[in-house]
Write a protein that holds these residues in place. Structure first.
Motif, mmCIF file in Angstrom:
data_model
loop_
_atom_site.group_PDB
_atom_site.id
_atom_site.type_symbol
_atom_site.label_atom_id
_atom_site.label_comp_id
_atom_site.label_asym_id
_atom_site.label_seq_id
_atom_site.Cartn_x
_atom_site.Cartn_y
_atom_site.Cartn_z
ATOM 1 N N ASP A 88 0.832 -1.195 0.000
ATOM 2 C CA ASP A 88 0.000 0.000 0.000
ATOM 3 C C ASP A 88 0.872 1.253 0.000
ATOM 4 O O ASP A 88 0.455 2.321 0.417
ATOM 5 C CB ASP A 88 -0.980 0.011 1.182
ATOM 6 N N HIS A 89 2.099 1.087 -0.503
ATOM 7 C CA HIS A 89 3.031 2.209 -0.590
ATOM 8 C C HIS A 89 2.459 3.253 -1.555
ATOM 9 O O HIS A 89 1.968 2.909 -2.631
ATOM 10 C CB HIS A 89 4.390 1.722 -1.092
ATOM 11 N N PRO A 90 2.508 4.519 -1.203
ATOM 12 C CA PRO A 90 1.928 5.563 -2.066
ATOM 13 C C PRO A 90 2.523 5.631 -3.466
ATOM 14 O O PRO A 90 1.881 6.141 -4.381
ATOM 15 C CB PRO A 90 2.227 6.854 -1.287
ATOM 16 N N LEU A 91 3.725 5.110 -3.662
ATOM 17 C CA LEU A 91 4.360 5.176 -4.972
ATOM 18 C C LEU A 91 4.025 3.989 -5.865
ATOM 19 O O LEU A 91 4.252 4.044 -7.077
ATOM 20 C CB LEU A 91 5.888 5.236 -4.813
ATOM 21 N N LEU A 92 3.502 2.915 -5.298
ATOM 22 C CA LEU A 92 3.376 1.665 -6.038
ATOM 23 C C LEU A 92 2.542 1.806 -7.306
ATOM 24 O O LEU A 92 2.947 1.371 -8.390
ATOM 25 C CB LEU A 92 2.788 0.576 -5.141
ATOM 26 N N GLU A 93 1.367 2.416 -7.212
ATOM 27 C CA GLU A 93 0.480 2.519 -8.372
ATOM 28 C C GLU A 93 1.154 3.278 -9.514
ATOM 29 O O GLU A 93 1.071 2.860 -10.680
ATOM 30 C CB GLU A 93 -0.829 3.213 -7.981
ATOM 31 N N LYS A 94 1.821 4.364 -9.189
ATOM 32 C CA LYS A 94 2.488 5.150 -10.229
ATOM 33 C C LYS A 94 3.644 4.376 -10.847
ATOM 34 O O LYS A 94 3.907 4.478 -12.042
ATOM 35 C CB LYS A 94 2.984 6.471 -9.640
ATOM 36 N N MET A 95 4.333 3.584 -10.029
ATOM 37 C CA MET A 95 5.442 2.796 -10.552
ATOM 38 C C MET A 95 4.961 1.679 -11.483
ATOM 39 O O MET A 95 5.625 1.352 -12.458
ATOM 40 C CB MET A 95 6.233 2.188 -9.395
ATOM 41 N N ILE A 96 3.827 1.093 -11.164
ATOM 42 C CA ILE A 96 3.282 0.031 -12.005
ATOM 43 C C ILE A 96 2.918 0.588 -13.378
ATOM 44 O O ILE A 96 3.149 -0.051 -14.421
ATOM 45 C CB ILE A 96 2.029 -0.598 -11.343
ATOM 46 N N GLU A 97 2.357 1.790 -13.416
ATOM 47 C CA GLU A 97 1.837 2.347 -14.657
ATOM 48 C C GLU A 97 2.888 3.064 -15.496
ATOM 49 O O GLU A 97 2.661 3.345 -16.662
ATOM 50 C CB GLU A 97 0.709 3.339 -14.341
ATOM 51 N N MET A 98 4.057 3.387 -14.939
ATOM 52 C CA MET A 98 5.011 4.248 -15.625
ATOM 53 C C MET A 98 5.603 3.583 -16.864
ATOM 54 O O MET A 98 5.786 2.371 -16.917
ATOM 55 C CB MET A 98 6.132 4.648 -14.674
ATOM 56 N N ASN A 99 5.882 4.412 -17.862
ATOM 57 C CA ASN A 99 6.579 3.982 -19.061
ATOM 58 C C ASN A 99 7.953 4.630 -19.163
ATOM 59 O O ASN A 99 8.929 4.002 -19.547
ATOM 60 C CB ASN A 99 5.758 4.313 -20.308
ATOM 61 N N ASP A 100 8.006 5.914 -18.838
ATOM 62 C CA ASP A 100 9.265 6.651 -18.860
ATOM 63 C C ASP A 100 9.639 7.047 -17.436
ATOM 64 O O ASP A 100 8.882 6.825 -16.497
ATOM 65 C CB ASP A 100 9.136 7.900 -19.726
ATOM 66 N N SER A 101 10.812 7.664 -17.303
ATOM 67 C CA SER A 101 11.244 8.118 -15.985
ATOM 68 C C SER A 101 10.242 9.103 -15.400
ATOM 69 O O SER A 101 9.624 9.883 -16.120
ATOM 70 C CB SER A 101 12.622 8.779 -16.080
ATOM 71 N N LEU A 102 10.078 9.037 -14.076
ATOM 72 C CA LEU A 102 9.089 9.863 -13.392
ATOM 73 C C LEU A 102 9.742 10.780 -12.373
ATOM 74 O O LEU A 102 10.780 10.449 -11.786
ATOM 75 C CB LEU A 102 8.088 8.981 -12.632
ATOM 76 N N LEU A 103 9.124 11.923 -12.137
ATOM 77 C CA LEU A 103 9.391 12.750 -10.974
ATOM 78 C C LEU A 103 8.092 12.838 -10.195
ATOM 79 O O LEU A 103 7.062 13.236 -10.737
ATOM 80 C CB LEU A 103 9.878 14.140 -11.370
ATOM 81 N N ILE A 104 8.128 12.432 -8.923
ATOM 82 C CA ILE A 104 6.927 12.396 -8.097
ATOM 83 C C ILE A 104 7.169 13.235 -6.851
ATOM 84 O O ILE A 104 8.098 12.976 -6.086
ATOM 85 C CB ILE A 104 6.575 10.956 -7.675
#
Length: 268
Positions: A88-104
């Motif tokens: 339930d880590h707040p970053l998990l959903e965004k990491m699953i969906e990412m295609n390119d490098s992210l800044l969060i």
């Protein structure tokens, strides 16, 4: 010096000298401290934390969060304990969906159930297969948020920093593999000394994949015709434990079941 003037002077010899020191520290214990020293002069941060996530993308869950080093003020920011809330880590959903490098960006949350998120955070994330390398910069809640100019600068700097963290993680994995190879004999010593074991390890290295000792034992046992009950008896564990090891290994390899494992082994 303002952030704007810092960006203007990014081509200075001093900056590239410190960048060279960071590059030379890749794979060593001072890597995180060198990164903090470099970034803090341009964007003030109190702490940096590095980690490599291994995900089960099909199940949208976390298999492992491996720390790769940290530096900075611990008294202002309590140490991260990601294993307590991986899925339930707040970053998990965004990491699953990412295609390119992210800044969060994550601003301090006064009512967060995770004390860690009482701090201001900026996460830089890269993706390779089912792995995510993460750089986290933190500020105590009493300090100001990351500004848009600071976030923009960190995003541009991520093109340099994230490949270095990926290399740092790769060196760490290779060291772990070497240590596993020198470990005392296990229940599958005969298999580990066989041509199959050597070929299996070569395939792992080519794919830059790290399996735990038990995950390797289960894969090798199945590849030599063993069944789940047989592997459970050999390893003195439950059938469900063998299935868990297989599931984790399959997620890292990107395959499904014994058939997928065999196809991976022959390079299909």
């Amino acid at each position: 010096m303002s952030l704007t003037s810092s960006i203007r002077n990014i081509d200075s010899a001093h900056f590239y000298n410190e960048l060279g020191e960071l590059i030379s520290s890749t794979g060593h214990g001072l890597f995180a401290a060198k990164m903090l020293h470099l970034v803090d002069k341009l964007v003030p941060v109190q702490r940096v934390e590095l980690a490599e996530w291994t995900l089960d993308e099909r199940q949208a869950s976390t298999l492992e969060i491996k720390p790769l080093g940290s530096a900075g003020l611990e008294e202002a920011l309590p140490p991260t304990q990601p294993s307590q809330y991986q899925d339930d880590h707040p970053l998990l959903e965004k990491m699953i969906e990412m295609n390119d490098s992210l800044l969060i960006q994550m601003n301090a949350q006064t009512s967060s159930k995770h004390p860690r998120y009482l701090s201001h955070q900026c996460h830089l994330v890269s993706r390779k297969a089912n792995r995510r390398c993460v750089i986290t910069f933190l500020r105590p809640p009493a300090q100001r948020l990351f500004s848009l100019a600071e976030l923009s600068f960190l995003k541009s700097l991520s093109e340099t920093l994230l490949p270095l963290v990926e290399r740092h993680a790769q060196i760490d994995r290779q060291a772990c593999q070497k240590n596993l190879g020198l470990a005392p004999s296990s229940p599958l010593t005969a298999i580990e000394q066989s041509p199959l074991q050597r070929e299996f390890n070569e395939r792992l290295c080519l794919g830059d994949i790290t399996l735990s000792a038990r995950e390797k034992e289960v894969c090798l046992g199945l590849l030599t015709g063993g069944t789940v009950p047989e592997m459970a008896e050999r390893l003195s564990v439950k059938n469900s434990s063998v299935e868990t090891y297989l599931k984790r290994a399959a997620a890292k390899l990107g395959v499904s079941g014994r058939h997928g494992l065999a196809k991976w082994m022959v390079g299909a």
